[in-house]
Motif scaffolding. Structure first.
Motif, PDB file in Angstrom:
ATOM      1  N   GLN A  21       0.811  -1.248   0.069  1.00  0.00           N
ATOM      2  CA  GLN A  21       0.003  -0.098   0.233  1.00  0.00           C
ATOM      3  C   GLN A  21       0.739   1.085  -0.072  1.00  0.00           C
ATOM      4  OE1 GLN A  21      -3.067  -0.685  -0.573  1.00  0.00           O
ATOM      5  NE2 GLN A  21      -2.528  -2.637  -0.436  1.00  0.00           N
ATOM      6  N   PHE A  22       2.018   1.277   0.722  1.00  0.00           N
ATOM      7  CA  PHE A  22       2.922   2.661   1.010  1.00  0.00           C
ATOM      8  C   PHE A  22       3.574   2.688  -0.460  1.00  0.00           C
ATOM      9  CE2 PHE A  22       2.592   2.041   5.740  1.00  0.00           C
ATOM     10  CZ  PHE A  22       1.977   3.206   5.868  1.00  0.00           C
ATOM     11  N   ILE A  23       3.993   1.429  -1.099  1.00  0.00           N
ATOM     12  CA  ILE A  23       4.735   1.729  -2.410  1.00  0.00           C
ATOM     13  C   ILE A  23       3.780   2.248  -3.450  1.00  0.00           C
ATOM     14  CG2 ILE A  23       5.820   0.444  -4.138  1.00  0.00           C
ATOM     15  CD1 ILE A  23       7.084  -1.389  -1.956  1.00  0.00           C
ATOM     16  N   LYS A  24       2.440   1.687  -3.761  1.00  0.00           N
ATOM     17  CA  LYS A  24       1.616   1.952  -4.323  1.00  0.00           C
ATOM     18  C   LYS A  24       1.259   3.567  -4.138  1.00  0.00           C
ATOM     19  CE  LYS A  24      -1.101  -2.023  -5.309  1.00  0.00           C
ATOM     20  NZ  LYS A  24      -2.295  -2.537  -5.157  1.00  0.00           N
ATOM     21  N   HIS A  25       1.379   4.077  -2.822  1.00  0.00           N
ATOM     22  CA  HIS A  25       0.990   5.623  -2.582  1.00  0.00           C
ATOM     23  C   HIS A  25       2.201   6.459  -3.123  1.00  0.00           C
ATOM     24  CE1 HIS A  25       0.908   9.137  -0.430  1.00  0.00           C
ATOM     25  NE2 HIS A  25      -0.344   8.860  -0.087  1.00  0.00           N
ATOM     26  N   HIS A  26       3.386   5.973  -3.014  1.00  0.00           N
ATOM     27  CA  HIS A  26       4.346   6.619  -3.467  1.00  0.00           C
ATOM     28  C   HIS A  26       4.407   6.963  -4.971  1.00  0.00           C
ATOM     29  CE1 HIS A  26       8.681   8.022  -4.093  1.00  0.00           C
ATOM     30  NE2 HIS A  26       8.768   6.816  -4.957  1.00  0.00           N
TER      31      HIS A  26
END
Length: 372
Positions: free
Chosen positions: A156-161
């Motif tokens: 989720q964090f990598i997608k947000h980035h």
């Protein structure tokens, strides 16, 4: 940490002091990463760094059932410490960048820390159920739940980035380690108080189940439930704090929680000395200490960091992590020594010492600050 200490302390090959050293392997990497990688983390963006930290955690969680040697646990905690440090730097910085006032900062900090304690509660309850089942020898596989959650969160964090890629500062210049922070009396006092808070928290977070099993003769299931409900009451304490902060200043909440916590710990000590009934009463009421301990860390952080210059916030956070790491390691090693010397009857009195020191020092500081 509390789960591993509880399980391995039943093995004659491991001493309490040897298990206490594990905290050192977790906290020293935390301290080093917080000092030397803070600028690199800012360059790479906070969300991408969070994703990387959670991937490390996922790999560690999935591998622990298959690598059971004690030397591996030392490496395991080094990697966990690195990921924890990266995560803490990122979370502090994101909160600072998205809040404007001291109260808003305090509320966000308390909610974040509450979520942290809720996670501890869930994991401890999971392990308590495993250890009370017919599959207790497979307890290490309980870390797979942590691994699954970490892996999902990392994605989720990598997608947000990738979607936004806008949390990275426009121009981040590498800076030398600014040890001049340690010459600031207020900053140094704040760091010392923060380290004492973590010192006290570590006595409970890592060693409370061992105290329940060794001193109060509880089962492993009940011992881990004590840790779970300590986290649950900490969760409640931080949630309640977000409501009270609209009416009271962070420092009023800080002092009220601190004094209440000291009274409860000292009362618990005398209750435990009475008889077996007193010990059983203690089993049920003592986890409530989490309710009073929980507001201390976020309230003191918010009081100091809310007015700290935004350009220097990451560097200050790195020193916070450094001092809390040292406080946590010293707290765990000191408690291990108490159990090693069969002094567990003084566990509660020992736990009250850092809180009393915090009360004395912070009261003096508050008076001096007010007079100035």
């Amino acid at each position: 940490m509390s789960i591993i200490i509880l399980q391995l302390s039943q093995n004659a090959q491991h001493t309490y002091t040897g298990l206490g050293i594990l905290e050192f392997f977790k906290d020293i990497p935390v301290a080093l990463v917080s000092i030397f990688l803070v600028d690199y983390i800012k360059k790479k963006s906070y969300y991408l760094s969070l994703g990387f930290a959670l991937l490390i955690c996922a790999v560690c969680s999935f591998s622990i059932p298959f690598l059971t040697e004690f030397w591996f646990l030392k490496i395991w905690f080094v990697l966990i410490g690195i990921s924890f440090s990266i995560g803490k730097i990122c979370v502090f910085s994101i909160i600072k960048n998205t809040t404007d006032t001291e109260k808003e900062f305090s509320i966000t900090m308390s909610r974040t820390e509450a979520a942290f304690m809720l996670g501890i509660f869930i994991v401890n309850m999971e392990f308590a159920l495993i250890l009370s089942s017919d599959y207790q020898e497979f307890w290490r596989f309980g870390f797979w739940l942590v691994g699954i959650i970490s892996l999902w969160s990392a994605v989720q964090f990598i997608k947000h980035h990738r979607r936004h890629n806008n949390d990275k500062p426009a121009d981040v210049k590498s800076s030398k380690i600014d040890f001049r922070i340690l010459t600031d009396r207020n900053a140094l006092l704040f760091l010392f108080l923060i380290s004492l808070i973590i010192f006290a928290e570590q006595i409970f977070n890592s060693w409370l189940p061992t105290f329940y099993k060794k001193s109060l003769n509880s089962s492993s299931f009940f011992a881990l439930q004590s840790s779970a409900f300590l986290a649950f009451f900490s969760f409640l304490g931080r949630i309640v704090t977000t409501k009270f902060i609209h009416k009271f200043s962070p420092m009023k909440i800080f002092f009220a929680s601190l004094v209440s916590g000291i009274i409860l710990i000292i009362s618990a000590y005398f209750i435990s000395q009475e008889n077996d009934i007193g010990a059983k009463i203690l089993m049920f009421i003592f986890p409530f200490i989490g309710f009073f301990m929980a507001p201390l860390y976020p309230m003191l952080n918010s009081k100091f960091l809310a007015k700290y210059p935004e350009k220097k916030i990451s560097r200050m956070v790195s020193f916070i992590i450094l001092f809390t790491s040292l406080g946590g390691s010293i707290g765990s090693i000191s408690t291990a020594y108490i159990f090693q010397k069969n002094l567990e009857h003084y566990y509660l009195l020992f736990a009250s010492i850092p809180l009393i020191l915090i009360l004395v020092i912070s009261s003096f500081f508050s008076i001096k600050e007010h007079s100035n």
